[in-house]
Design a protein around this motif. Structure first.
Motif, PDB file in Angstrom:
ATOM      1  N   ASP A 174       0.824  -1.199   0.000  1.00  0.00           N
ATOM      2  CA  ASP A 174       0.000   0.000   0.000  1.00  0.00           C
ATOM      3  C   ASP A 174       0.866   1.261   0.000  1.00  0.00           C
ATOM      4  OD1 ASP A 174      -3.009   0.979   0.728  1.00  0.00           O
ATOM      5  OD2 ASP A 174      -1.517   2.253   1.691  1.00  0.00           O
ATOM      6  N   LEU A 175       1.952   1.233   0.770  1.00  0.00           N
ATOM      7  CA  LEU A 175       2.864   2.382   0.792  1.00  0.00           C
ATOM      8  C   LEU A 175       3.522   2.600  -0.561  1.00  0.00           C
ATOM      9  CD1 LEU A 175       4.745   2.030   4.209  1.00  0.00           C
ATOM     10  CD2 LEU A 175       3.078   3.776   3.577  1.00  0.00           C
ATOM     11  N   ALA A 217      -3.894   3.855   0.595  1.00  0.00           N
ATOM     12  CA  ALA A 217      -4.460   4.752   1.603  1.00  0.00           C
ATOM     13  C   ALA A 217      -3.388   5.577   2.284  1.00  0.00           C
ATOM     14  CB  ALA A 217      -5.240   3.936   2.641  1.00  0.00           C
ATOM     15  N   PHE A 218      -2.138   5.108   2.282  1.00  0.00           N
ATOM     16  CA  PHE A 218      -1.050   5.800   2.954  1.00  0.00           C
ATOM     17  C   PHE A 218       0.109   6.010   1.980  1.00  0.00           C
ATOM     18  CE2 PHE A 218      -3.290   3.272   6.119  1.00  0.00           C
ATOM     19  CZ  PHE A 218      -3.606   4.227   7.070  1.00  0.00           C
ATOM     20  N   THR A 219       0.952   6.955   2.306  1.00  0.00           N
ATOM     21  CA  THR A 219       2.141   7.197   1.495  1.00  0.00           C
ATOM     22  C   THR A 219       3.255   7.739   2.385  1.00  0.00           C
ATOM     23  OG1 THR A 219       3.005   8.286  -0.481  1.00  0.00           O
ATOM     24  CG2 THR A 219       1.554   9.585   0.914  1.00  0.00           C
ATOM     25  N   GLY A 252       1.542  13.369  10.615  1.00  0.00           N
ATOM     26  CA  GLY A 252       1.612  11.962  10.265  1.00  0.00           C
ATOM     27  C   GLY A 252       2.364  11.187  11.331  1.00  0.00           C
ATOM     28  N   GLU A 286       7.926  10.542   7.186  1.00  0.00           N
ATOM     29  CA  GLU A 286       6.704  10.191   7.915  1.00  0.00           C
ATOM     30  C   GLU A 286       5.720   9.484   7.012  1.00  0.00           C
ATOM     31  OE1 GLU A 286       4.760  13.769   9.200  1.00  0.00           O
ATOM     32  OE2 GLU A 286       4.971  14.743   7.271  1.00  0.00           O
ATOM     33  N   VAL A 287       4.811   8.745   7.634  1.00  0.00           N
ATOM     34  CA  VAL A 287       3.706   8.113   6.917  1.00  0.00           C
ATOM     35  C   VAL A 287       2.492   9.010   7.096  1.00  0.00           C
ATOM     36  CG1 VAL A 287       2.162   6.119   6.801  1.00  0.00           C
ATOM     37  CG2 VAL A 287       4.580   5.788   7.304  1.00  0.00           C
ATOM     38  N   VAL A 288       1.892   9.369   5.955  1.00  0.00           N
ATOM     39  CA  VAL A 288       0.711  10.249   5.982  1.00  0.00           C
ATOM     40  C   VAL A 288      -0.405   9.606   5.192  1.00  0.00           C
ATOM     41  CG1 VAL A 288       2.083  12.353   6.247  1.00  0.00           C
ATOM     42  CG2 VAL A 288       1.490  11.535   3.964  1.00  0.00           C
ATOM     43  N   ALA A 289      -1.640   9.965   5.551  1.00  0.00           N
ATOM     44  CA  ALA A 289      -2.798   9.471   4.813  1.00  0.00           C
ATOM     45  C   ALA A 289      -2.926  10.261   3.518  1.00  0.00           C
ATOM     46  CB  ALA A 289      -4.060   9.624   5.657  1.00  0.00           C
ATOM     47  N   ARG A 290      -3.369   9.602   2.444  1.00  0.00           N
ATOM     48  CA  ARG A 290      -3.556  10.296   1.175  1.00  0.00           C
ATOM     49  C   ARG A 290      -4.801  11.159   1.229  1.00  0.00           C
ATOM     50  NH1 ARG A 290      -0.227   8.754  -2.792  1.00  0.00           N
ATOM     51  NH2 ARG A 290       0.837   6.745  -2.608  1.00  0.00           N
TER      52      ARG A 290
END
Length: 338
Positions: free
Chosen positions: A274-275, A281-283, A304, A334-338
């Motif tokens: 997914d990343l 959903a996340f990036t 994030g 960092e991991v953030v929501a799209r």
């Protein structure tokens, strides 16, 4: 690696709207059909035409009169004399003459002026390129990289693809990015792509030795550009980093890591995939630390989930003591929501 003897055209290009020969053939066919219609009309109305010599107007005379009329030369040796012939020539054939002139002018524009304009425009773009992404090698990884950049919102005008294969360049042009035919291991090619002004260069030449040579050339010409390279042999990963690549990607290793992670649970591999996907959903996002975040721990980010930080050339993950207090000039991953 400087190419003083290489006089190959190293100018940017973009995809045209279609094959030039097809457009030209269509225009010639349409113009020929319109002229044929005009000849036919004049032939059936030849009784209303008068030859200056007093003789009858035959087929050759009709064709001659048609060409002189269409080109608006009008020598006056053959003229319409009856009201019917004049009305047909004025109201029926004048629109055809106008359409033919539009075809002639449009053809001249497309094949002469437009090409000159497009070459000038691309040369101006080439001279002012800045903050663009160079993709050296348009193989499988290069195509996926360009597609992902476009899905992430990168403007096609900010992507330059370098390759020597005509089919690869044609495929790249279909995505409306700028293309450059040349050897990316050469100074002249990378200089033509303005590597020193680029934001990043993504390298996948299909061979590890060629990819590493491109990295060496790019790093020498642009010491500060971000370089990512695809390396297929684990033995060459260290060489690629020594050549100047910040990011070294081994597709086989990454796939193996995903497979191994899936043995710990399907959700682990799903999250990693997914990343990596643009539609997930996340990036992952890399950014400089904000002034309001200085002194705060990496775990206290509001934007994030902080994973690691880069400070003075070293990286620290969220569990290290350095991550307890962010400093000015830190870079955050960092991991953030799209």
């Amino acid at each position: 690696m400087t190419d003083h003897a290489d006089h190959k055209d190293l100018s940017l290009k973009r995809r045209g709207r279609g094959p030039a020969w097809l457009s030209l053939a269509w225009r010639i066919g349409l113009a020929g059909a319109l002229i044929a219609v005009t000849v036919a009309v004049h032939w059936f109305c030849r009784a209303g035409l008068r030859d200056a010599n007093g003789g009858p107007v035959g087929l050759l005379g009709v064709i001659y009169f048609t060409i002189m009329t269409v080109t608006t030369v009008g020598y006056g040796d053959i003229v319409p004399v009856t009201p019917t012939a004049r009305a047909i020539d004025t109201f029926g054939l004048t629109p055809i003459r106008i359409l033919l002139w539009l075809i002639f002018l449009g053809t001249a524009y497309d094949f002469l002026f437009k090409n000159v304009w497009e070459r000038w425009r691309m040369s101006m773009i080439q001279r002012t390129l800045m903050g663009h992404v160079i993709v050296a090698g348009f193989g499988v990884s290069g195509r996926e990289a360009v597609g992902e950049l476009r899905r992430q919102g990168t403007d096609a005008g900010r992507i330059v693809v370098i390759d020597e294969q005509a089919d690869a360049l044609a495929a790249a042009a279909m995505q409306n990015v700028a293309i450059l035919s040349g050897d990316a291991t050469r100074d002249a090619t990378l200089e033509a792509a303005r590597v020193d002004k680029a934001k990043a260069i993504l390298v996948d030449a299909g061979r590890d030795d060629t990819s590493i040579l491109i990295v060496l050339t790019a790093r020498r010409l642009a010491p500060k550009v971000a370089i990512s390279v695809v390396i297929r042999s684990a033995d060459n990963e260290a060489l690629a980093r020594q050549a100047g690549a910040e990011v070294v990607i081994n597709p086989a290793s990454f796939a193996g890591h995903l497979m191994a992670s899936s043995s710990q649970g399907a959700h682990v591999a799903d999250f990693m995939a997914d990343l990596a996907a643009s539609g997930g959903a996340f990036t992952l996002r890399e950014r400089p630390v904000a002034a309001s975040e200085v002194g705060r721990p990496l775990s206290a980010l509001n934007s994030g989930v902080g994973l690691q930080l880069c400070r003075d050339g070293s990286t620290y993950n969220f569990a290290t003591p350095e991550a307890r207090s962010l400093e000015r000039d830190d870079m955050i991953l960092e991991v953030v929501a799209r």
